[in-house]
Enzyme design. Structure first.
Site, PDB file in Angstrom:
ATOM      1  CD1 TRP A 196     -10.461  50.799  23.235  1.00  0.00           C
ATOM      2  CD2 TRP A 196     -12.546  49.094  23.212  1.00  0.00           C
ATOM      3  NE1 TRP A 196     -11.588  50.422  21.704  1.00  0.00           N
ATOM      4  CE2 TRP A 196     -12.621  49.355  21.863  1.00  0.00           C
ATOM      5  CE3 TRP A 196     -13.264  48.090  23.531  1.00  0.00           C
ATOM      6  CZ2 TRP A 196     -14.038  49.578  20.913  1.00  0.00           C
ATOM      7  CZ3 TRP A 196     -14.253  47.594  22.786  1.00  0.00           C
ATOM      8  CH2 TRP A 196     -14.734  47.920  21.637  1.00  0.00           C
ATOM      9  CD  GLU A 246      -7.639  48.511  23.617  1.00  0.00           C
ATOM     10  OE1 GLU A 246      -6.779  47.668  21.917  1.00  0.00           O
ATOM     11  OE2 GLU A 246      -6.849  47.982  24.166  1.00  0.00           O
ATOM     12  CE  LYS A 305     -11.894  48.909  17.326  1.00  0.00           C
ATOM     13  NZ  LYS A 305     -13.065  48.005  17.349  1.00  0.00           N
ATOM     14  CG  ASP A 343      -5.101  46.397  18.955  1.00  0.00           C
ATOM     15  OD1 ASP A 343      -4.978  46.227  18.440  1.00  0.00           O
ATOM     16  OD2 ASP A 343      -5.617  45.229  20.780  1.00  0.00           O
ATOM     17  CG  HIS A 349      -7.238  49.599  17.892  1.00  0.00           C
ATOM     18  ND1 HIS A 349      -8.236  49.347  19.228  1.00  0.00           N
ATOM     19  CD2 HIS A 349      -7.742  48.254  17.853  1.00  0.00           C
ATOM     20  CE1 HIS A 349      -8.597  48.566  19.901  1.00  0.00           C
ATOM     21  NE2 HIS A 349      -8.676  47.428  18.265  1.00  0.00           N
ATOM     22  CG  HIS A 385      -4.543  44.672  23.774  1.00  0.00           C
ATOM     23  ND1 HIS A 385      -5.253  44.588  23.482  1.00  0.00           N
ATOM     24  CD2 HIS A 385      -3.627  44.872  25.130  1.00  0.00           C
ATOM     25  CE1 HIS A 385      -5.766  45.041  24.928  1.00  0.00           C
ATOM     26  NE2 HIS A 385      -4.762  44.590  25.654  1.00  0.00           N
ATOM     27  CG  ASP A 389      -9.390  46.088  15.373  1.00  0.00           C
ATOM     28  OD1 ASP A 389      -8.559  45.861  15.518  1.00  0.00           O
ATOM     29  OD2 ASP A 389     -10.551  46.604  15.872  1.00  0.00           O
ATOM     30  CG  ASP A 418      -8.616  41.923  17.384  1.00  0.00           C
ATOM     31  OD1 ASP A 418      -7.854  42.315  17.181  1.00  0.00           O
ATOM     32  OD2 ASP A 418     -10.231  43.009  17.694  1.00  0.00           O
ATOM     33  CG  ASP A 430      -6.885  41.966  21.695  1.00  0.00           C
ATOM     34  OD1 ASP A 430      -8.127  41.432  21.285  1.00  0.00           O
ATOM     35  OD2 ASP A 430      -7.069  43.701  22.016  1.00  0.00           O
TER      36      ASP A 430
END
Length: 414
Positions: free
Chosen positions: A182, A223, A225, A256, A259, A283, A291, A293, A323
């Protein structure tokens, strides 16, 4: 076997669900747990502040500052998490000898030997991530897509080094390594040229993947985003780019669930990717407005992601990793809570009568489908979950154990 489990087992049996099969399946599902929750994504190889559109907030006491502290915290967290785990490392967690200074383009397997020893002693594998952020060679928020050949080549060499290290992990642990790429590359404002950075990113990935590696031991994932702080208008590694490149190169796409655009959900994408890929990777996180997390909860999207994996008999085709990072609460509790919620969502998915639900859908018996789906929401999942915890010899109530560790260990750190 406790009475509540026995009663719950019968309730599920009445709708065609075998709880014993679900428990036996869940204990063998491996979750790859991210190391960076323990130290707010700081790592050990650079004194640079966190960058690349990533941000941690909060200053809860007890952050791990050394490899030894981080390993101790991981041990504590893993002792409270049932089931099988893998350790997910970033390259920035290389461990150097005193006085040794090695750039990320020159890292070697020896810089991760202590992590290998740690994993082997605990009979678990290691997954890996090149670290394309928080470093002086990230110039103008660009790495593999940089027009500066010195910068681009530096990060290409980093990617190659990480590929070699990933194979080392697989060889040493005997467990395949997922190496996830990523990059944070992008622009704060509207770019004049969207194509050239992506062309350079493609060239860089081609160069990284040109070195030989054992594809049965190392699964390279890519990955995407949408954006990050300071990269709001354009991200080089968009979903379209990453999916197209994964297909072009025959590597594994990684999604993810923080993302994507706010109205997109990863759960809806899983079935499409499974139709065209031998393996996919996830993820699992929790985005809040952007985003961010956040620690994974037992929420609708987590449950839907798990349902898609289980309903399509894809547990052996999906690499599941966590993640997230939260510096505002006890970091070990964040680990334990998030990973347990992923496992709880998987268990909930395993306790669904999927064959019956699919039959009702195919026969257009949508009224019955709705009623059964709603009834499942109040089925005694908690009693099955507690039986799983008991069989794994971990307590349902872990907060007291964590707070004792906080008092005796974490609060003594500077």
């Amino acid at each position: 076997m406790n009475t509540r489990y026995t009663e719950a087992k019968k309730i599920y049996a009445d709708i065609g669900v075998d709880t014993e099969k679900a428990l036996d399946t869940l204990k063998d599902v491996t979750i790859s747990v991210h190391c960076w929750q323990g130290d707010d994504v700081t790592g050990f190889d650079s004194r640079e502040s966190l960058s690349g559109g990533i941000q941690t907030t909060g200053n809860y006491p007890g952050k791990a500052n050394t490899p030894e502290e981080l390993m101790a915290d991981i041990d504590k967290a893993f002792s409270l998490i049932p089931g099988k785990k893998k350790l997910n490392l970033h390259a920035s967690y290389a461990i150097f000898e005193k006085g040794e200074a090695v750039g990320r383009d020159k890292i070697e397997p020896k810089h991760f030997k202590k992590w290998v020893d740690f994993a082997k002693e605990r009979n678990m594998g290691i997954d890996f991530n090149p670290t394309f952020f928080s470093h002086p060679m990230v110039k103008d928020n660009l790495t593999l897509s940089s027009p500066d050949e010195e910068v681009r080549n530096y990060w290409v060499e980093h990617g190659k080094a990480c590929l070699r290290i990933s194979e080392y992990f697989a060889n040493e642990t005997g467990i395949p390594c997922v190496m996830n790429i990523w990059i944070p590359d992008g622009y704060k404002d509207i770019p004049a040229d969207r194509l050239s950075p992506r062309a350079r990113f493609k060239k860089s990935l081609d160069e990284i993947l040109s070195i030989p590696y054992d594809k049965e031991k190392v699964y390279v994932t890519l990955e995407s985003k949408v954006f990050g702080i300071g990269l709001e208008s354009y991200t080089v590694g968009s979903a379209e780019f990453c999916l197209s490149y994964s297909d072009y190169k025959g590597i594994t796409p990684l999604m993810d669930n923080g993302h994507y655009h706010p109205t997109e959900v990863v759960s809806d994408k899983i079935s499409s990717l499974l139709l065209f890929n031998e393996k996919i990777a996830l993820h699992v996180t929790r985005g809040v407005r952007w985003d961010s997390d956040h620690v994974v909860l037992f929420d609708d999207e987590t449950k839907e992601i798990a349902k898609e994996i289980v309903a399509h008999d894809a547990l052996d085709r999906v690499f599941i990793a966590t993640d997230y990072f939260d510096a505002s609460i006890n970091r070990i509790s964040a680990w334990v809570t998030g990973v347990r919620n992923v496992q709880k969502a998987l268990l909930a998915a395993m306790l669904r009568p999927d064959a019956l639900l699919k039959k009702l859908q195919d026969e257009s018996r949508t009224t019955e489908l709705m009623v059964l789906s709603e009834d499942l929401k109040t089925a005694p999942l908690g009693d099955i979950w507690e039986e799983f915890l008991a069989r794994e010899n971990v307590s349902k109530n872990y907060i007291a154990d964590i707070l004792e560790y906080e008092e005796s260990v974490l609060k003594n750190r500077i």
